[in-house]
Design an enzyme around this catalytic site. Structure first.
Site, mmCIF file in Angstrom:
data_model
loop_
_atom_site.group_PDB
_atom_site.id
_atom_site.type_symbol
_atom_site.label_atom_id
_atom_site.label_comp_id
_atom_site.label_asym_id
_atom_site.label_seq_id
_atom_site.Cartn_x
_atom_site.Cartn_y
_atom_site.Cartn_z
ATOM 1 N N ASP A 239 -0.904 -11.785 4.552
ATOM 2 C CA ASP A 239 -0.702 -11.427 5.947
ATOM 3 C C ASP A 239 -1.091 -9.965 6.106
ATOM 4 O O ASP A 239 -1.460 -9.288 5.152
ATOM 5 C CB ASP A 239 0.723 -11.710 6.411
ATOM 6 C CG ASP A 239 1.770 -10.998 5.565
ATOM 7 O OD1 ASP A 239 1.395 -10.066 4.811
ATOM 8 O OD2 ASP A 239 2.951 -11.352 5.642
ATOM 9 N N LEU A 240 -1.024 -9.477 7.335
ATOM 10 C CA LEU A 240 -1.511 -8.139 7.643
ATOM 11 C C LEU A 240 -0.350 -7.169 7.754
ATOM 12 O O LEU A 240 0.626 -7.423 8.464
ATOM 13 C CB LEU A 240 -2.298 -8.152 8.947
ATOM 14 C CG LEU A 240 -3.456 -9.158 9.027
ATOM 15 C CD1 LEU A 240 -4.168 -9.022 10.361
ATOM 16 C CD2 LEU A 240 -4.434 -8.971 7.878
ATOM 17 N N ASP A 282 -0.413 -13.678 11.953
ATOM 18 C CA ASP A 282 -1.295 -12.858 11.116
ATOM 19 C C ASP A 282 -1.245 -13.340 9.668
ATOM 20 O O ASP A 282 -1.420 -12.565 8.732
ATOM 21 C CB ASP A 282 -0.912 -11.381 11.220
ATOM 22 C CG ASP A 282 0.467 -11.083 10.656
ATOM 23 O OD1 ASP A 282 1.298 -12.019 10.597
ATOM 24 O OD2 ASP A 282 0.728 -9.932 10.268
#
Length: 378
Positions: A239-240, A282
């Site tokens: 994920d970000l 995300d």
């Protein structure tokens, strides 16, 4: 793309439709046997018995081909080369049936027996209507069948003499032209319907924002992997880090633009059969089949981190986000997607807590040699 264009997936779907004509093929075989054998017996022509035999043999082969093709289709869609082989089987068997019908009706219309000509007319129209209805998905097969079946009757009626036979030949000719036009129209309609169906199926497996696969697309791609060989499959989860501040500072439109650019980078980075999927806001997953050594999974993980960690230009703003990435590998023959996702996801959260780095380690026990997980953060 032109309305009548056939891409590989459309072509394969059209050929698959040829396997769904078992009932009309059976009905035609029964009709050909009943009408053909009766006419052959009445006229006493050995040629007609041979023509009927050819038609029935071709019908039996077509039915066998349909059964085999349906069994093959139950395992999944056809590739273009494979579809071409099935199509050739349909071409050859259709030639056999159409030639049988043509020889039969052509011979009958050279005779003065009106009762036999009525039977031959019914046989011809029944066959041609079936061709238009069921073979139009492959127009050159349908057109060839119509010409083989109808032209002998037209020529025989035209040469039979008399006004009535001339009118009959003209009617058959006009009906043939109309049937050919109907074939082309039905083919265009079939392409539109199949393309719409394929597009809807693709949308169901794709993420609307990034164009990457979604959970369903990821599952389908994983299930479609070959379970043979000694290679492994890797799942990368990430994920970000810092994505929420981008949304908060620049707005959701900027966040969407970032995700779209990230998806574009992933598509450039990966080569089939590797696949990227967006499974959450995300959250992303990369499927990497054909892994021979765990180091190959680690190499791809590093490339993903490097490519996606580069700055993003969002209008006049330049932003950078970090990644927390974990990966897990398992032999292709025994891999389970849910297990790999759990392990890769756990690895990505573990590296978040540790603050970065790359690591790969066994899971212990009997599975230690079968499965390895890695983590990466940037």
């Amino acid at each position: 793309m032109p309305a009548g264009a056939e891409t590989d997936d459309v072509y394969a779907a059209l050929v698959a439709e040829l396997a769904r004509i078992a009932l009309p093929t059976t009905i035609m075989a029964i009709t050909l046997a009943a009408v053909g054998l009766f006419i052959a017996q009445v006229l006493g022509h050995a040629f007609l018995f041979a023509a009927v035999a050819v038609g029935l043999l071709a019908s039996a082969c077509k039915l066998a081909l349909i059964v085999l093709q349906m069994r093959r289709l139950a395992r999944g869609p056809l590739a273009r080369k494979e579809a071409r082989r099935w199509e050739w089987g349909q071409i050859l068997t259709t030639i056999g049936v159409a030639s049988s019908v043509g020889a039969l009706v052509g011979t009958v219309f050279a005779q003065p027996r009106m009762d036999l000509q009525m039977l031959a007319t019914g046989l011809l129209f029944g066959y041609c209507s079936g061709v238009v209805t069921h073979l139009s998905v492959r127009p050159f097969i349908a057109a060839g069948a119509l010409l083989l079946a109808a032209l002998p009757a037209i020529v025989s009626a035209a040469w039979g003499g008399g006004m009535s036979h001339g009118i009959l030949a003209t009617m058959f000719s006009l009906f043939l032209v109309g049937a050919l036009q109907s074939v082309l129209s039905a083919h265009r309609t079939a392409i539109r319907q199949i393309r719409l169906r394929l597009d809807m199926a693709a949308l169901a497996r794709s993420d609307a924002l990034t164009g990457l696969a979604n959970r369903l697309g990821l599952r389908g791609a994983f299930d479609g992997l070959s379970a043979t060989g000694n290679d492994s499959v890797a799942i990368h989860c990430f994920d970000l880090d810092g994505f929420k501040p981008v949304n908060d500072r620049f707005g959701h439109a900027a966040g969407d633009a970032l995700l779209q650019e990230l998806g574009a980078r992933l598509r450039l980075l990966l080569a089939a059969p590797a696949l990227a999927a967006r499974i959450g806001g995300d959250e992303f997953v990369v499927l990497q089949p054909g892994v021979r050594h765990v180091e190959e999974a680690e190499t791809l993980a590093r490339r993903i981190v490097h490519a996606l960690g580069a700055p993003y230009q969002l209008g006049t703003q330049t932003v950078t986000v970090g990644l927390s990435l974990g990966f897990a590998c398992a032999p292709s023959a025994s891999a389970d997607l849910d297990d790999l996702l759990r392990e890769a996801d756990a690895a990505s959260y573990a590296v978040k807590r540790r603050g970065g780095g790359v690591a790969a380690g066994g899971l212990g026990g009997a599975r230690e040699q079968e499965r390895r997980a890695g983590t990466m953060r940037v």
